[in-house]
Design a protein around this motif. Structure first.
Motif, PDB file in Angstrom:
ATOM      1  N   ALA A  86      -9.997   8.618  10.398  1.00 28.57           N
ATOM      2  CA  ALA A  86     -10.355   7.987   8.877  1.00 28.57           C
ATOM      3  C   ALA A  86      -9.013   8.013   8.066  1.00 28.57           C
ATOM      4  CB  ALA A  86     -11.451   8.706   8.433  1.00 28.57           C
ATOM      5  N   GLN A  87      -8.330   9.124   8.291  1.00 27.69           N
ATOM      6  CA  GLN A  87      -6.941   9.156   7.539  1.00 27.69           C
ATOM      7  C   GLN A  87      -5.946   8.214   7.808  1.00 27.69           C
ATOM      8  OE1 GLN A  87      -6.116  13.261   8.236  1.00 27.69           O
ATOM      9  NE2 GLN A  87      -7.157  14.130   6.466  1.00 27.69           N
ATOM     10  N   ALA A  88      -5.935   7.921   9.212  1.00 22.40           N
ATOM     11  CA  ALA A  88      -5.036   7.008   9.589  1.00 22.40           C
ATOM     12  C   ALA A  88      -5.355   5.567   9.134  1.00 22.40           C
ATOM     13  CB  ALA A  88      -4.762   6.921  11.241  1.00 22.40           C
ATOM     14  N   GLU A  89      -6.902   5.364   9.224  1.00 20.92           N
ATOM     15  CA  GLU A  89      -7.218   4.074   8.602  1.00 20.92           C
ATOM     16  C   GLU A  89      -6.705   3.670   7.122  1.00 20.92           C
ATOM     17  OE1 GLU A  89     -11.305   1.814   8.274  1.00 20.92           O
ATOM     18  OE2 GLU A  89     -11.398   3.833   7.927  1.00 20.92           O
ATOM     19  N   HIS A  90      -6.924   4.749   6.523  1.00 20.77           N
ATOM     20  CA  HIS A  90      -6.753   4.893   4.959  1.00 20.77           C
ATOM     21  C   HIS A  90      -5.245   4.709   4.743  1.00 20.77           C
ATOM     22  CE1 HIS A  90      -6.755   5.711   0.818  1.00 20.77           C
ATOM     23  NE2 HIS A  90      -5.929   6.484   0.689  1.00 20.77           N
ATOM     24  N   ALA A  91      -4.610   5.369   5.483  1.00 19.99           N
ATOM     25  CA  ALA A  91      -2.887   5.279   5.348  1.00 19.99           C
ATOM     26  C   ALA A  91      -2.615   3.920   5.758  1.00 19.99           C
ATOM     27  CB  ALA A  91      -2.194   6.164   6.371  1.00 19.99           C
ATOM     28  N   TYR A  92      -2.836   3.235   6.807  1.00 14.98           N
ATOM     29  CA  TYR A  92      -2.620   1.891   7.071  1.00 14.98           C
ATOM     30  C   TYR A  92      -3.029   0.812   5.941  1.00 14.98           C
ATOM     31  CZ  TYR A  92      -2.741  -2.633   9.511  1.00 14.98           C
ATOM     32  OH  TYR A  92      -2.417  -4.043   9.824  1.00 14.98           O
ATOM     33  N   LEU A  93      -4.102   0.989   5.438  1.00 15.20           N
ATOM     34  CA  LEU A  93      -4.699   0.067   4.484  1.00 15.20           C
ATOM     35  C   LEU A  93      -3.870   0.224   3.033  1.00 15.20           C
ATOM     36  CD1 LEU A  93      -8.813   0.221   4.606  1.00 15.20           C
ATOM     37  CD2 LEU A  93      -7.080  -1.807   4.965  1.00 15.20           C
ATOM     38  N   THR A  94      -3.434   1.439   2.872  1.00 16.71           N
ATOM     39  CA  THR A  94      -2.631   1.917   1.832  1.00 16.71           C
ATOM     40  C   THR A  94      -1.171   1.191   1.789  1.00 16.71           C
ATOM     41  OG1 THR A  94      -3.751   3.651   1.357  1.00 16.71           O
ATOM     42  CG2 THR A  94      -1.717   3.677   0.308  1.00 16.71           C
ATOM     43  N   LEU A  95      -0.553   1.444   3.165  1.00 19.20           N
ATOM     44  CA  LEU A  95       0.452   0.859   3.151  1.00 19.20           C
ATOM     45  C   LEU A  95       0.962  -0.509   3.541  1.00 19.20           C
ATOM     46  CD1 LEU A  95       1.707   3.893   5.609  1.00 19.20           C
ATOM     47  CD2 LEU A  95       2.510   3.319   3.292  1.00 19.20           C
ATOM     48  N   VAL A  96      -0.334  -1.146   4.213  1.00 22.05           N
ATOM     49  CA  VAL A  96      -0.038  -2.655   4.687  1.00 22.05           C
ATOM     50  C   VAL A  96      -0.284  -3.431   3.658  1.00 22.05           C
ATOM     51  CG1 VAL A  96      -2.529  -3.142   5.311  1.00 22.05           C
ATOM     52  CG2 VAL A  96      -0.660  -4.146   6.488  1.00 22.05           C
ATOM     53  N   GLU A  97      -1.004  -2.754   2.339  1.00 24.97           N
ATOM     54  CA  GLU A  97      -1.235  -3.850   1.236  1.00 24.97           C
ATOM     55  C   GLU A  97       0.060  -3.665   0.340  1.00 24.97           C
ATOM     56  OE1 GLU A  97      -4.496  -1.693  -0.946  1.00 24.97           O
ATOM     57  OE2 GLU A  97      -5.944  -2.496   0.408  1.00 24.97           O
ATOM     58  N   LYS A  98       1.058  -2.756   0.546  1.00 21.06           N
ATOM     59  CA  LYS A  98       2.343  -2.816  -0.109  1.00 21.06           C
ATOM     60  C   LYS A  98       3.031  -3.831   0.238  1.00 21.06           C
ATOM     61  CE  LYS A  98       1.498   1.782  -1.947  1.00 21.06           C
ATOM     62  NZ  LYS A  98       2.210   2.900  -1.900  1.00 21.06           N
ATOM     63  N   ALA A  99       2.874  -4.346   1.864  1.00 17.53           N
ATOM     64  CA  ALA A  99       3.883  -5.160   2.103  1.00 17.53           C
ATOM     65  C   ALA A  99       3.019  -6.205   3.077  1.00 17.53           C
ATOM     66  CB  ALA A  99       4.792  -4.410   3.238  1.00 17.53           C
ATOM     67  N   ASP A 100       3.710  -7.315   3.633  1.00 24.72           N
ATOM     68  CA  ASP A 100       3.169  -8.223   4.611  1.00 24.72           C
ATOM     69  C   ASP A 100       2.900  -7.387   5.937  1.00 24.72           C
ATOM     70  OD1 ASP A 100       3.179 -10.118   2.664  1.00 24.72           O
ATOM     71  OD2 ASP A 100       5.131 -10.730   3.314  1.00 24.72           O
TER      72      ASP A 100
END
Length: 159
Positions: free
Chosen positions: A17-31
């Motif tokens: 779940a933490q990895a999921e959140h990290a991905y969503l947070t980081l991918v929203e900042k970039a394409d």
């Protein structure tokens, strides 16, 4: 005696779940990552956000220590009930055993498997044309599914 599977599954599910959140947070900042270098950078940033060293200390090591204490108690009980041998582990020895449980566990035993699970989830998500939320969910499911071969069976056999 193996780990209580619910405990380990719970800890790994939380990591997913933490990895999921990290991905969503980081991918929203970039394409979405397109090049191998962008994917590698994204995975590195996700791993940094997970703080695996801290996660191991706060989630896995307590499981190992509890497991060691349960194993000692079960061993004493089994020896007494099965062969009538009274065995007592001195308190200081029991404390040393539980304090050192999991001390052989290293990030190099866990991190590559988590990295591979994240990479595979991103690759599959991109290949399927998934949106970031679906890829993030894929990460959440794949991270705890790692085999953790070095952290699991090797440790149990040594214990």
């Amino acid at each position: 005696m193996l780990f209580r599977s619910k405990d380990m599954q719970g800890a790994l599910a939380q990591l997913g779940a933490q990895a999921e959140h990290a991905y969503l947070t980081l991918v929203e900042k970039a394409d979405k990552p397109a090049t191998p270098q962008q994917k590698t950078r994204l995975i590195t940033r996700i791993l940094a956000a997970l703080n695996l060293k801290g996660w191991v200390a706060t989630h896995l090591l307590p499981l190992f220590r509890n497991h060691a204490a349960r194993t000692m108690a079960d061993t004493q009980r089994t020896l007494q009930t099965e062969i009538g041998l009274q065995v007592h582990v001195a308190d200081d020895a029991a404390q040393r055993i539980t304090a050192t449980a999991g001390s052989d566990l290293r990030l190099k035993d866990i991190e590559p498997q988590i990295r591979q699970a994240i990479r595979q989830a991103i690759e599959e998500g991109l290949a399927a044309g998934d949106n970031p939320a679906k890829t993030a969910a894929r990460i959440r499911h794949m991270v705890p599914a790692g085999q953790f071969v070095n952290a699991g069976s090797k440790y149990r056999s040594q214990l």
